[in-house]
Scaffold this active site. Structure first.
Site, short mmCIF file in Angstrom:
data_model
loop_
_atom_site.label_atom_id
_atom_site.label_comp_id
_atom_site.label_asym_id
_atom_site.label_seq_id
_atom_site.Cartn_x
_atom_site.Cartn_y
_atom_site.Cartn_z
CG ASN A 1 -3.34 6.18 5.93
OD1 ASN A 1 -2.67 6.58 4.64
ND2 ASN A 1 -4.20 5.32 5.27
CE LYS B 1 -3.70 -3.80 -14.28
NZ LYS B 1 -4.72 -3.13 -13.97
CG HIS C 1 -9.87 10.20 -36.49
ND1 HIS C 1 -10.26 10.65 -37.56
CD2 HIS C 1 -10.57 8.87 -36.29
CE1 HIS C 1 -11.43 10.07 -38.02
NE2 HIS C 1 -11.59 9.16 -37.27
NE ARG D 1 -3.57 -0.02 2.54
CZ ARG D 1 -4.68 0.00 3.03
NH1 ARG D 1 -4.99 -1.01 3.79
NH2 ARG D 1 -5.55 1.08 3.11
C1 AGP Z 1 -5.09 -0.54 -10.79
O1 AGP Z 1 -4.57 -1.45 -11.57
C2 AGP Z 1 -4.51 0.52 -10.18
N1 AGP Z 1 -3.61 0.05 -9.16
C3 AGP Z 1 -5.27 1.84 -9.99
O2 AGP Z 1 -5.77 2.26 -11.27
C4 AGP Z 1 -6.85 1.53 -9.21
O3 AGP Z 1 -7.57 0.82 -10.03
C5 AGP Z 1 -7.31 2.91 -8.63
O4 AGP Z 1 -6.45 3.76 -8.10
C6 AGP Z 1 -8.58 2.88 -8.07
O5 AGP Z 1 -8.28 2.30 -6.86
P1 AGP Z 1 -9.69 1.61 -6.14
O6 AGP Z 1 -10.30 0.62 -7.15
O7 AGP Z 1 -9.27 0.97 -5.10
O8 AGP Z 1 -10.64 2.67 -5.81
#
Ligand code: AGP
Length: 609
Positions: A101, A486, A505, A27
């Site tokens: 946090n 990804k 385009h 995280r």
């Molecule tokens: C997805 O691969 C990413 N890590 C990121 O786009 C993620 O989907 C986005 O931050 C939203 O997170 P959430 O689904 O926990 O709200």
């Protein structure tokens, strides 16, 4: 987003906290630290820049036996990445340490005020302001609980704080708009606190989700180990709780090299269990609650991968129910003063349920009096608690920062919602038809996962190119967007997702023999998609086609072709091809040697703007 873990109990607290931090490293991970009350009753702090392994190395050979400890993994928002700015922030001679946090939005004025009163700051962080405020109120003679409450009332912004206090050998925790959970293990007389229930999996057998502005008091002397208080000091009942199995340990990667790969391979089983949950299990009531909400129009709002799942869901709902769906990224929606009315529905999609922009968008809709529905993975998250109704996606804990199984489960949960709207509720025929459809999708994904080596071979042929386009038409356009994301986030390779008909385009100017086009080809609009591929091929672009199995035309025009059996999948076919993209990006990243589960600059849940 930062990771927080706190523990009190007869086990060595530092070991418990470090284990919890390891689980949360996905995280946010640019520094880590731990503080504890030592066996000679001193408050001790160790904290190191870099990954958690640096902290573990620092602790080697040290006396870290303790019954109470708090720890933190940091994803920097204010202040550079260094040891001083790492958490915990502490004043050992005052016997107090703290982890945080979130963001303290009025940190500047607090720092200026306390500095003028002679308080010395050791770091550049906003977080330290809270520690200094608590010390200021302790100096005024307040009890620790009152000092924390007085300090908490002063700060602005979304935050969660956990404080370790030597004098009483207790831990306090409080939040507003940031995630916080507590846990107990009555068997071992242990009590825990964290920013994520996943950190407590296998350790706590009961989890508590306190609401905003509830003070959590963790103390071995408490009869119940854990008590909750309102800011006026009265006992609080504003929390949810649920039991969890102690023998469930999702922390293991099993035989996989990465959590991301494990989570890709988990998808078929999760798909099969989703219909069970909604049609025969505890999910049925939540789907019925969702059906009761107004839905003259539907506003779909999310971020990142969840936003792309929103495009897929929009297509499902509009195609089957002719309900207009407006789609927007949360970071734009929340500042655009959107046109909303009370007969509309606001749908929020989120894996973590803690994404700051998505939460702010949801709050905006609530302020307008619009009913809000989530499609969310984390039960008890802020989004889950703030919405009028919730549809859980049942993806289990997703550790890989790059979302894979959550995308599939989000899209399918939206699909079930759309189908039940269309059928006007649950009928056996609906249940049987959807169960069969999802079972077929699960089977087809199982089949293509078994062909992983073919995908790895394609990755080996293209991983050194310097630019990628993912293209698709119709329902394959959001799959192209997700496929590009990804690759960007785990391989650090520039990739763009584009509507196949749009490349001519302008972007086609980029095509040369160093650019790869990953073409997602469905049976719908097949000829149109093939002609778009021809346009790129005519300019020496490298063609990777992912489409219907045993297709002679695709084989002939493509440099690399991966065919999938799409027969019978109907609207779910794009979700099948999406899994090919997941594996393709995974193997390109693996060949490039990037940190697949913890990509640079990213955090699993972005709880700041
Ligand atoms: C997805 O691969 C990413 N890590 C990121 O786009 C993620 O989907 C986005 O931050 C939203 O997170 P959430 O689904 O926990 O709200």
């Amino acid at each position: 987003m930062c990771g927080i873990v706190g523990h009190l109990g007869p086990q060595n607290s530092v070991d418990v906290v470090i284990e919890g931090l390891k689980r949360l490293e996905y995280r946010g991970y640019d520094s880590a630290g731990v503080s504890f009350i030592s066996s000679d009753n001193e408050l001790v702090v160790y904290k190191k820049k870099g990954e958690i392994v640096n902290l573990i190395t620092e602790l080697e050979g040290k006396d870290v036996k303790a019954r109470s400890s708090i720890g933190h993994t940091r994803w920097a928002t204010h202040g550079g990445v260094n040891d001083e700015n790492a958490h915990p922030h502490a004043e050992p001679e005052r016997g107090i340490s703290m982890v945080h946090n979130g963001i303290i939005e009025n940190a500047g004025e607090i720092r200026e005020d306390l500095t003028s009163r002679g308080h010395k700051f050791k770091s550049e962080t906003d977080s330290e302001c809270f520690l200094r405020l608590v010390i200021f109120h302790l100096d005024e003679g307040l009890h620790i609980k009152d000092a924390i409450i007085a300090s908490f009332k002063r700060i602005q912004g979304h935050s969660a704080f956990v404080i370790l206090y030597k004098e009483t050998d207790e831990i306090y925790a409080i939040k507003n708009g940031a995630p916080l959970v507590c846990g107990i293990n009555e068997i071992n007389s242990e009590v825990f606190v964290s920013s994520d229930p996943y950190a407590l999996a296998g350790m706590a057998n009961k989890i508590y989700f306190p609401e905003n502005q509830v003070l959590c008091h963790l103390s071995p002397s408490n009869q119940h180990l854990l008590n909750f208080y309102e800011l006026d000091g009265e006992k609080s009942t504003r929390y949810m709780s649920k039991k969890q199995n102690l023998d469930h340990d999702p922390a293991s990667k099993g035989d996989y090299d990465h959590y991301m790969l494990k989570e890709i391979f988990e998808q078929p089983e999760l798909i099969r269990s989703l219909t069970q949950f909604y049609f025969s299990g505890e999910g049925r009531a939540s789907l019925e609650a969702a059906l009761d909400l107004p839905r003259a129009n539907i506003h779909i709002t999310a971020c990142g991968t969840a936003f792309y799942a929103g495009i897929v869901i929009k297509d499902f709902i509009e195609k089957e129910n002719r309900i207009s769906c407006k789609l927007e990224v949360a970071s734009e929606f929340r500042y655009r003063n959107p046109v909303l009315s009370k007969d509309e529905l606001a749908l929020f999609i989120s894996q973590s349920g803690e994404t700051a922009d998505t939460l702010a968008a949801q709050q905006l809709c609530k302020d307008y009096g619009v009913k809000t529905l989530s499609i969310v993975n984390t039960e008890g998250s802020t989004l889950y608690r703030d919405c009028d109704a919730n549809l859980l996606i049942r993806a289990g804990v997703e550790i890989g920062v790059a979302s894979t199984k959550a995308f599939t489960q989000q899209a399918l949960t939206g699909y079930l919602f759309s189908q039940v709207i269309k059928e006007g509720g649950f009928t056996d025929s609906v249940k049987n038809a959807l169960s069969a459809k999802l079972a077929l999708l699960a089977e087809r994904i199982d089949n293509l996962l078994a062909r992983e080596e073919e995908i790895r071979e394609i990755a080996k042929s293209i991983y050194q190119y310097n630019g990628f386009f993912f293209t698709g038409r119709g329902a394959y356009f959001p799959i192209a967007l997700e496929g590009a994301l990804k690759l960007k986030e785990i391989a650090y390779v520039h990739a763009e997702g584009y509507a196949a008909g749009e490349l001519k385009h302008g972007p086609i100017a980029l095509i040369d023999d160093q650019k790869v086009n990953v073409a997602l080809v469905g049976t719908e609009l097949f000829e149109k998609t093939v002609s778009n591929i021809q346009e790129i091929k005519a300019r020496d672009g490298v063609i990777v086609s992912i489409g219907p199995r045993d297709n002679k035309e695709l084989k002939e025009i493509s440099d690399y072709y991966f065919g999938v059996e799409l027969e019978g999948l109907g609207d779910l076919a794009p979700l099948c091809l999406n899994v090919v993209n997941q594996l393709l990006s995974y193997h390109i990243a693996k060949l490039l040697g990037t940190d697949i589960d913890k990509p640079r600059n990213l955090a699993k849940s972005v709880t700041v703007e």
